[in-house]
Design a protein around this motif. Structure first.
Motif, PDB file in Angstrom:
ATOM      1  N   UNK A 183      31.780  46.119  33.849  1.00 17.53           N
ATOM      2  CA  UNK A 183      32.015  47.535  34.774  1.00 17.53           C
ATOM      3  C   UNK A 183      32.531  47.508  35.774  1.00 17.53           C
ATOM      4  N   UNK A 184      30.790  47.102  36.250  1.00 15.35           N
ATOM      5  CA  UNK A 184      30.192  47.039  37.673  1.00 15.35           C
ATOM      6  C   UNK A 184      32.250  46.884  38.495  1.00 15.35           C
ATOM      7  N   UNK A 185      32.395  45.173  38.390  1.00 17.65           N
ATOM      8  CA  UNK A 185      33.887  45.104  39.467  1.00 17.65           C
ATOM      9  C   UNK A 185      34.495  45.167  38.758  1.00 17.65           C
ATOM     10  N   UNK A 186      34.691  45.834  37.270  1.00 19.06           N
ATOM     11  CA  UNK A 186      35.823  46.184  37.438  1.00 19.06           C
ATOM     12  C   UNK A 186      35.817  48.131  37.769  1.00 19.06           C
TER      13      UNK A 186
ATOM     14  N   UNK B 219      51.384  37.746  32.475  1.00 17.16           N
ATOM     15  CA  UNK B 219      50.524  36.974  33.463  1.00 17.16           C
ATOM     16  C   UNK B 219      50.885  35.695  32.417  1.00 17.16           C
ATOM     17  N   UNK B 220      50.920  35.474  31.602  1.00 11.72           N
ATOM     18  CA  UNK B 220      50.578  34.211  30.384  1.00 11.72           C
ATOM     19  C   UNK B 220      51.251  32.922  31.027  1.00 11.72           C
ATOM     20  N   UNK B 221      50.794  32.341  31.642  1.00  9.09           N
ATOM     21  CA  UNK B 221      51.050  30.910  32.386  1.00  9.09           C
ATOM     22  C   UNK B 221      52.172  30.243  32.226  1.00  9.09           C
TER      23      UNK B 221
ATOM     24  N   UNK C 245      44.823  33.760  35.904  1.00  9.25           N
ATOM     25  CA  UNK C 245      43.953  34.278  35.520  1.00  9.25           C
ATOM     26  C   UNK C 245      43.710  34.990  34.451  1.00  9.25           C
ATOM     27  N   UNK C 246      44.329  35.361  33.258  1.00  8.48           N
ATOM     28  CA  UNK C 246      44.386  35.634  32.425  1.00  8.48           C
ATOM     29  C   UNK C 246      43.663  35.136  31.312  1.00  8.48           C
ATOM     30  N   UNK C 247      43.752  33.567  31.298  1.00 10.24           N
ATOM     31  CA  UNK C 247      43.204  32.579  30.944  1.00 10.24           C
ATOM     32  C   UNK C 247      42.126  31.876  31.312  1.00 10.24           C
ATOM     33  N   UNK C 248      41.806  32.158  32.555  1.00  7.38           N
ATOM     34  CA  UNK C 248      40.872  31.396  33.487  1.00  7.38           C
ATOM     35  C   UNK C 248      38.753  33.050  33.300  1.00  7.38           C
TER      36      UNK C 248
ATOM     37  N   UNK D 181      39.626  35.858  34.664  1.00  9.33           N
ATOM     38  CA  UNK D 181      40.050  37.002  33.930  1.00  9.33           C
ATOM     39  C   UNK D 181      40.052  38.767  34.786  1.00  9.33           C
ATOM     40  N   UNK D 182      39.075  38.775  34.069  1.00 15.29           N
ATOM     41  CA  UNK D 182      38.294  41.051  34.013  1.00 15.29           C
ATOM     42  C   UNK D 182      39.510  40.785  35.439  1.00 15.29           C
ATOM     43  N   UNK D 183      39.745  40.817  36.284  1.00 18.44           N
ATOM     44  CA  UNK D 183      40.599  40.817  37.684  1.00 18.44           C
ATOM     45  C   UNK D 183      42.621  41.473  37.252  1.00 18.44           C
ATOM     46  N   UNK D 184      42.774  40.660  36.267  1.00 17.79           N
ATOM     47  CA  UNK D 184      43.923  41.136  35.514  1.00 17.79           C
ATOM     48  C   UNK D 184      43.283  42.164  34.611  1.00 17.79           C
ATOM     49  N   UNK D 185      42.393  42.629  34.150  1.00 16.22           N
ATOM     50  CA  UNK D 185      42.375  43.626  33.255  1.00 16.22           C
ATOM     51  C   UNK D 185      42.562  44.673  35.300  1.00 16.22           C
ATOM     52  N   UNK D 186      41.772  44.286  35.491  1.00 17.83           N
ATOM     53  CA  UNK D 186      42.013  45.009  37.104  1.00 17.83           C
ATOM     54  C   UNK D 186      43.270  45.506  37.889  1.00 17.83           C
TER      55      UNK D 186
END
Lengths: 371, 308, 293
Positions: B89-92, B144-146, B166-169, B173-178
């Motif tokens: 949550x902090x990162x996001x 984003x699905x590779x 990223x989404x599988x990593x 993955x949290x950065x794809x949410x961002x």
């Protein structure tokens, strides 16, 4: 007991009293103007008469019936607002008859009343328009129409002319005065414009700081202001106020002061009262209006006590019909109203004529007029 | 003073009838407001109180009332799962707020330069705000699905070394949410800043130019400082959205891979409704509420006080 | 230098302007791409998606995925497509929007024109209720709905959405009525109109713009809600968002991407249409919740 009785009415917000024991009796057909600077309580008082604000203590009665706690619509009053408060979604005609509709007046009567009022105010051709399509002057008329159609006991006006431009304001002022003369209605009118107050009213209540400073006819207010506030607030340009020392002179009393050059000037009083005599030797404030201070040729022929004096001219302000000439008396600037074509220039020493019949005196400590 | 009653009808004013209509008119407004107030008091504040209470009990599948003090909170803060959720949550929220504000401000300033086609661009920037987070999640999840999205396309175009998984990593993955969240909300922030920019008095800007300010100085010294209210509002709205970020995570990553994109909102939901740890779920909700309170209460207080 | 017209004080040179347009276009692409690509791929047959390039235009155009998403796709256990859930959403959204807007209008009217002691405090409490993380009420809400027999029903969802929309609708109407001249209310009072008559005859006829804002805002929020739908609805009342998530997340069989896309667009369509038709008001609504004035 008058037609509209305001007895000991006060208004407080919490512990803050904004209106202090106001006592005014208005007779039927009177045109009472409440005048004062903003925040003096005049609009609050008007709203209390209207029932839009509660009366904290005291009583307001119309035709002998106390109105405390009575709903605005049950007081048989009508009000013209500063912003006109026309309902934007209704036509002019609907605006005028809305109040009648709310009071359950049947449609044919409403239409008849509307037609009469429209004719009186010459707004017949506007009846189907929306307020947004009207000019300021037309809106003003419609707002008055809405009030007139109700045929109320008391009309309340809340600064109705302050949103109009200068020329229109003068026209509408005349029109309101005419209407009052024709219809003989009882009016309470709030304004901050002292000229409006003087021209329209049969009586004026000058207010300041939540107090009625003076209640009287326009002439009383103008000629014998009760205190320094009324003296300076009413009249434009405002009254000259000069510190003078009261001295005995030839059995009578005179005000001693000095001109621009520092030379002593004596201004004898016409008929000094006993009260004024008790101030002998003390410094008081002498007040005289610009029109009582003029060039000798322009002075009032009927006046019994014109004092002439020489003083240096500081500034001249030609105003078309008159020329205002500024000089210094007793260390304060004084405004003289001279004839338009008078030939004076700044720096000249010229002769002034002061009509001491019209002069008033104030105690500088209490700020009240000395009779 | 002598009391001399001569003729009461003349001497005293008559009392008006008690005016029931006026009395009623005084009560109607309060009556009209009361259903709404009651709903809010019970369903918001009452329920908050209930949840706070639950967080001090040993509730599991159903609410129970065995008082356990701060045990749930102690457990909560020892859970690695919660740790991940809070870190995420902090990162996001940090990235989300900063990026949305930066992009929104930039786009607003650019659009404010008498851009031809502004009326076309503005709705394009803004339309994602009209979408559900579930739709946004669906779109980005696939994009984003590779195996099928962007990476696949780049490979087909002959850029074999292109890699964007990223989404599988777990680490990224949290950065794809961002990314998806910024895509959805930055246009809205743009609209807020644009409105702020349009509200600035042009004559003052002209005066500043006569004073010799360059465009850069104009923005940095005159314009941006005047956007303070817009900054504040953007911050409040974005942080509010961030802490509620439940839908997007569910649709985009489902909290995965593994628990890599778990946030407090999904944590609370899974502990309460699938893991039957209602006490812990409630305590996590209380922590979320306290965070929002810390941001919102000063904001609301200043807003409402000024409006008086 | 002369590109900018005289009514804007900031002037920009040619190179700067080229740069501006470039950045703006890039961002336009960024915003359009995911949704646009989804739209294009929703009319492709499945093999074209799995075997081909997502950015390529469809070689064979087919509306089959749209039909499937609407009518036959497997949602949970039933092959009903999304359409029953679409109507669930409609049945939930319409009353919830109507009730919350009406209450909001009345509240705004009271809070601006019939002020009383502590009204600001009450408004503060109502407003704060919009900003709480809904997780804090989830548990008791589920209990209450269960105990009152509203769990899993559309009525229950309507109630929840009305409660959590009230703060916003009240805020909108309050801000709007705040600048509505109070003298008009006073004039109507003197004319003899009461509380409801003033509302109906004087305020409502002038409230068009803010009603639009409130309706759009509430419609978008409630239509797009997932958390409450997922928490409190059952199969008969599940809204569109929850059904879409079920469709997309279902792990059985081959992933029918084109059907997912068509479904996602179907779920987005009502709000997108509202946004296209009345986008200006949508922005105003978003702003009214945030920027002052």
């Amino acid at each position: 007991m008058g037609f509209l009785d305001i007895s000991n009415a006060t208004k407080s917000y919490g512990s803050l009293e904004v209106l202090h024991k106001v006592d005014i009796q208005v007779e039927e057909g009177e045109f009472l103007v409440l005048v004062g600077p903003s925040g003096c309580g005049k609009s609050t008082l008007l709203n209390m008469i209207a029932g839009l604000e509660e009366i904290t203590t005291g009583e307001i009665a119309i035709k002998g019936t106390a109105m405390n706690g009575v709903h605005p619509s049950k007081r048989n009053i009508a009000m013209v607002f500063q912003s006109y408060a026309l309902y934007p979604n209704m036509t002019v005609g609907e605006n005028i008859t809305f109040g009648l509709e709310m009071h359950g007046v049947p449609k044919p009567e409403r239409e008849k009343a509307k037609a009469q009022v429209a004719k009186l105010l010459q707004i017949e051709q506007l009846l189907d328009r929306k307020p947004g399509q009207l000019s300021g002057g037309q809106r003003q008329r419609v707002a008055m129409g809405r009030a007139l159609v109700r045929d109320p006991d008391v009309f309340l006006f809340d600064e109705p002319l302050s949103n109009l431009d200068a020329k229109l304001r003068v026209d509408m002022r005349t029109e309101i005065k005419k209407l009052h003369q024709e219809l003989g209605t009882t009016i309470v009118y709030v304004t901050h414009d002292q000229i409006e107050a003087l021209t329209l009213s049969t009586r004026i209540a000058v207010m300041n700081g939540g107090y009625v400073q003076q209640l009287g006819t326009p002439k009383e207010i103008y000629d014998t202001p009760a205190n320094l506030f009324v003296a300076t607030f009413m009249g434009s340009p405002s009254m000259n106020l000069v510190p003078v020392r009261i001295v005995e002179q030839g059995g009578g009393l005179a005000a001693e002061t000095f001109n621009a050059a520092g030379e002593t000037v004596y201004l004898p009083f016409s008929a000094p009262s006993a009260e004024l005599r008790s101030y002998a030797g003390q410094t008081i404030t002498l007040g005289f209006r610009p029109e009582a201070f003029t060039d000798p040729g322009g002075a009032d022929r009927d006046a019994g006590n014109i004092v002439e004096l020489d003083s240096e001219v500081v500034v001249t302000e030609p105003a078309g019909s008159d020329t205002f000439v500024m000089t210094v008396l007793g260390g304060t600037e004084c405004n003289a109203r001279m004839r338009a074509d008078v030939q004076v220039r700044p720096g000249d020493v010229t002769r002034f004529a002061l009509n001491m019949d019209k002069a008033v005196v104030f105690d500088p400590k209490t700020e009240k007029r000395i009779p | 003073m002598t009391m001399q009653i001569t003729d009461p009808a003349v001497r005293r004013t008559a009392r008006a009838r008690p005016d029931y209509r006026t009395q009623l008119q005084n009560w109607i407004p309060k009556l009209v407001l009361s259903p709404s107030l009651a709903l809010i008091l019970v369903f918001v504040y009452g329920f908050i109180f209930f949840t706070v209470y639950l967080s001090f009990t040993d509730s599991r599948l159903l609410p129970t009332f065995g008082w356990v003090g701060f045990e749930n909170y102690e457990k909560l803060f020892r859970l690695r799962h919660w740790d991940i959720a809070v870190t995420n949550l902090v990162i996001f929220s940090g990235l989300y707020i900063v990026l949305c504000t930066a992009i929104g401000l930039m786009l607003a300033i650019f659009l404010d330069q008498k851009i031809r086609g502004e009326s076309v661009l503005r709705p394009i920037f803004l339309y994602p705000m009209a979408l559900s987070f579930i739709v946004t999640g669906t779109a980005w999840k696939w994009f984003l699905d590779p195996g099928i999205g962007l990476e696949h396309t780049m490979h087909l175009w002959g850029w074999e070394s292109f890699s964007f998984d990223w989404i599988k990593n777990r680490d990224f993955a949290i950065y794809t949410v961002v990314l998806a969240a910024v895509w959805q909300s930055s246009g809205f922030v743009m609209a807020m800043f644009l409105a702020g920019l349009r509200g600035i008095d042009n004559e003052m800007l002209k005066a500043a130019q006569m004073d010799g300010a360059s465009n850069w100085q104009l923005y940095r010294r005159i314009i941006i400082p005047q956007l303070r209210p817009a900054f504040l509002s953007a911050f409040v709205i974005l942080s509010h959205l961030a802490i509620k970020s439940y839908d997007l995570v569910v649709a985009l990553t489902g909290g995965g891979p593994g628990r890599a994109t778990e946030v407090p909102a999904t944590f609370m939901y899974s502990y309460t409704f699938t893991r039957n740890q209602m006490g812990i779920g409630a305590s996590s909700a209380v922590i979320m509420l306290l965070t929002i309170v810390a941001i919102m209460v000063p904001y609301l207080y200043s807003e409402l006080r000024e409006k008086k | 230098m002369s590109v900018a017209s005289s009514d804007t004080a900031v002037r920009t040179g040619r190179i700067t302007r080229t740069f501006l347009y470039l950045v703006l276009l890039l961002f336009a692409l960024f915003y359009l791409l995911p949704f646009g690509v989804m739209l294009v791929n929703s009319v492709k047959p499945l093999e074209e998606i799995t075997g081909g390039n997502m950015l390529a235009l469809p070689q064979t155009l087919t509306l089959q995925p749209w039909f499937e998403a609407w009518a036959t796709a497997q949602i949970g256990v039933e092959p009903t497509g999304l359409h029953p859930y679409f109507w669930n959403s409609i049945k939930m959204v319409v009353p919830a929007v109507a009730i919350s807007t009406i209450l909001g209008a009345l509240n705004g009217y009271v809070l601006t024109k019939w002020r009383f002691k502590y009204d600001t405090l009450i408004f503060g409490f109502m407003l704060f209720a919009c900003f709480i993380p809904f997780q804090i009420v989830l548990i008791p809400m589920a209990r209450m709905l269960g105990l009152s027999g509203l769990a899993g029903s559309t009525a229950g969802l309507v109630l929840v959405h009305v409660i959590f929309g009230l703060g916003f609708t009240t805020l909108y109407f309050k801000n709007y009525y705040q600048v509505f001249p109070t003298e008009l209310i006073r004039a109507a009072q003197i004319d003899g109109a009461g509380f409801f008559r003033i509302f109906q005859r004087i305020l409502l006829p002038s409230s068009g713009p803010i009603i639009v804002v409130s309706v759009i805002w509430q419609f978008t929020n409630i239509w797009n809600d997932f958390l409450f739908g997922a928490s409190f609805a059952d199969l008969d009342s599940q809204p569109m968002t929850v059904a879409l998530n079920n469709l997309v997340q279902s792990s059985t069989g081959v992933k029918q991407y084109n059907v997912h896309f068509a479904g996602a667009i179907l779920a987005a369509l009502p709000t997108l249409i509202v946004y296209i038709v009345a986008g200006r008001y949508f922005v105003r609504g978003l702003m009214a919740g945030s920027v002052k004035g």
